[in-house]
Design an enzyme around this catalytic site. Structure first.
Site, PDB file in Angstrom:
ATOM      1  N   LYS A   1      -9.944  35.143  23.826  1.00  0.00           N
ATOM      2  CA  LYS A   1      -9.436  33.782  22.154  1.00  0.00           C
ATOM      3  C   LYS A   1     -10.586  33.260  22.548  1.00  0.00           C
ATOM      4  CE  LYS A   1      -7.010  29.102  23.296  1.00  0.00           C
ATOM      5  NZ  LYS A   1      -6.511  28.334  24.248  1.00  0.00           N
TER       6      LYS A   1
ATOM      7  N   SER B   1      -1.326  26.327  28.486  1.00  0.00           N
ATOM      8  CA  SER B   1      -1.930  26.776  26.836  1.00  0.00           C
ATOM      9  C   SER B   1      -1.135  28.864  27.515  1.00  0.00           C
ATOM     10  CB  SER B   1      -2.948  26.487  26.304  1.00  0.00           C
ATOM     11  OG  SER B   1      -3.479  25.290  25.782  1.00  0.00           O
TER      12      SER B   1
ATOM     13  N   SER C   1      -1.761  26.898  23.601  1.00  0.00           N
ATOM     14  CA  SER C   1      -2.306  26.890  21.940  1.00  0.00           C
ATOM     15  C   SER C   1      -3.282  28.770  22.348  1.00  0.00           C
ATOM     16  CB  SER C   1      -3.823  26.124  22.676  1.00  0.00           C
ATOM     17  OG  SER C   1      -4.361  26.642  23.404  1.00  0.00           O
TER      18      SER C   1
END
Length: 487
Positions: free
Chosen positions: A74, A173, A149
């Site tokens: 990420k 997330s 997210s």
């Protein structure tokens, strides 16, 4: 195949790390135009990493546990020499001069970096639509979001672009996109994994964790990432157990608590409810005892979170002022004007909204009414969990109230977007480990996830229950249609 199986094949020379890496790079090239899971693909570095693994094997060296395993990271975890943007114009050109502890440990374990994945800007969102560089599509249906997210990391695993990936979880997330994309997503105990090098959103809530195709792979990744770190004062100095050793233990006699507040939610999709209750019954068939439990303040979690998280974000994001690094507005008349314009132009609307909420909650006239009260409710939520774990071993809930919603469905309704984290937020507020495991599909073919929550540092038990359910249910025999492969 699982990471352990790939490791065996790599060690035996049945496949080379270069071949495995090239396979995934080809997959990325084929499907990325339709998915956009990656912000940057580090193909040259990946091949070099893989070649080093092959050279080590050829010379007879003992290979580390993740040698040759292709991973995606990420883009809010610092990777030295590789851009880390947080999907924001503010950090569009930021290249970290240092490595996060998580990625440092992964590279030491031999993992191969395929690239950095898309996310909601500064990890603020539940759909990956607030990324400054465009949204990510759900591999099961590109007209639907992958969640957020960490939507890019979830979609990359679901679409076969990597064997596993790393995300971060502040209010759901990792778990919510895992549910939406039909993969496993683990949020460990707060402090179990170092946050050094994770770009901060809400420091008392953020936690790093893995996405994978299986619970066993999640355990493998946790084994490498967990452990004390002197560079992170919130990282727990607690022994790291053998997470994989717990997987084979039966669940017979364990007590699984069904949190009644979660199943009584007005907005809970009936298909989700039915699928998750069927998962509970599967555990019962394996010998676990189902117990109804109450966490009376569970539903207060979302209001509590949306005071605490924006407050911490307001403080953490104050550092982006256009002076030392990050986006700087041109031709400003003064330092104050430059700072104001840099922030207005560098941050997207959702990030600005949360900064304003947090600044308001921390302001002199309102800090007692909002921020301090939210912290008090947070303590009460944690006490509810403490009471529940007096009578059960793990808790079971849906991961999300519904399946992946359509692109743009909540574009004009941030409150509806926030509600998608309704069932995941309480575990963050209490610092508890939680995992989402696929448990079925809705009539539209979109995945459904079941969430299991454990007590502090009870990841071995959590993984044990999740693995036993996964093996018995075997719901993920299918993978996303290869709809994005040309020809």
């Amino acid at each position: 195949m699982a990471i352990a199986e790939w490791r065996q094949q790599l060690a035996n020379g049945e496949v080379s790390a270069r071949e495995l890496t090239d396979h995934h790079l080809a997959r990325i090239e084929a499907v990325e135009p339709g998915i956009h899971a990656f912000l940057e693909v580090t193909a040259e570095r990946a091949r070099a990493d893989a070649d080093r693994v092959d050279e080590a094997r050829a010379s007879g060296e003992d290979l580390p546990p993740l040698a040759g395993i292709p991973l995606a990271i990420k883009d809010n975890l610092c990777t030295r020499g590789v851009r880390t943007t947080c999907s924001s114009r503010m950090l569009e050109q930021f290249v970290p001069p240092y490595e996060s502890t998580v990625t440092e440990r992964l590279w030491a374990a031999g993992a191969v970096l395929l690239g950095k994945t898309n996310l909601d800007e500064f990890a603020m969102g539940g759909s990956t639509e607030t990324s400054a560089f465009g949204p990510t599509a759900n591999p099961w249906n590109p007209e639907h979001v992958p969640g957020g997210s960490s939507g890019g990391s979830a979609a990359a695993v679901a679409s076969g672009e990597c064997l596993a990936s790393i995300g971060s979880d502040t209010g759901g997330s990792i778990r919510q996109p895992a549910s939406f994309c039909g993969v496993v997503g683990l949020k460990p105990t707060y402090g179990r994994i170092s946050r050094y090098g994770l770009v901060a959103f809400a420091s008392s809530l953020d936690q790093v964790g893995p996405f994978s195709h299986s619970v066993a792979d999640a355990a493998e990744l946790l084994q490498v990432m967990a452990g004390a770190d002197p560079r992170d004062s919130t990282c727990l100095n607690a022994p790291v157990p053998d997470y994989c050793a717990a997987l084979g233990r039966p669940v017979e006699g364990l007590k699984v608590g069904l949190v009644k507040e979660c199943f009584e939610q007005e907005g809970l999709d009936p298909q989700v409810k039915a699928s998750v209750l069927a998962a509970a019954q599967q555990l019962q068939a394996l010998g676990a005892d189902l117990v109804d439990v109450s966490c009376p303040r569970f539903n207060d979690g979302i209001a509590t979170y949306y005071v605490i998280a924006p407050s911490e974000a307001s403080a953490n994001l104050a550092r982006y002022d256009g002076v030392k690094y990050g986006y700087r507005a041109e031709d400003a008349a003064s330092l104050a004007a430059m700072t104001a314009r840099s922030r207005a132009e560098g941050f997207g609307s959702e990030v600005q909204r949360r900064i304003l909420i947090g600044t308001y909650a921390l302001s002199a006239g309102y800090v007692d009414a909002y921020y301090k009260k939210a912290q008090q409710v947070r303590t009460l939520i944690r006490r509810d969990f403490d009471a529940a774990f007096q009578s059960v071993d793990v808790l079971l809930t849906p991961t999300a109230p519904g399946t992946a919603f359509r692109n743009g469905a909540h574009a004009d309704d941030p409150l509806a977007m926030y509600l998608s984290d309704l069932l995941t937020i309480p575990a963050n507020l209490a610092g508890l480990p939680a995992i989402s495991v696929p448990c079925g599909f809705d009539t539209g073919g979109l995945p459904i996830g079941v969430q299991l929550i454990g007590n502090v540092l009870e990841e071995p038990l959590l993984l044990q229950v999740a693995h036993q359910f996964e093996q018995a249910a075997d719901v993920m025999k299918t993978r996303p249609e290869a709809a994005f492969i040309p020809g």
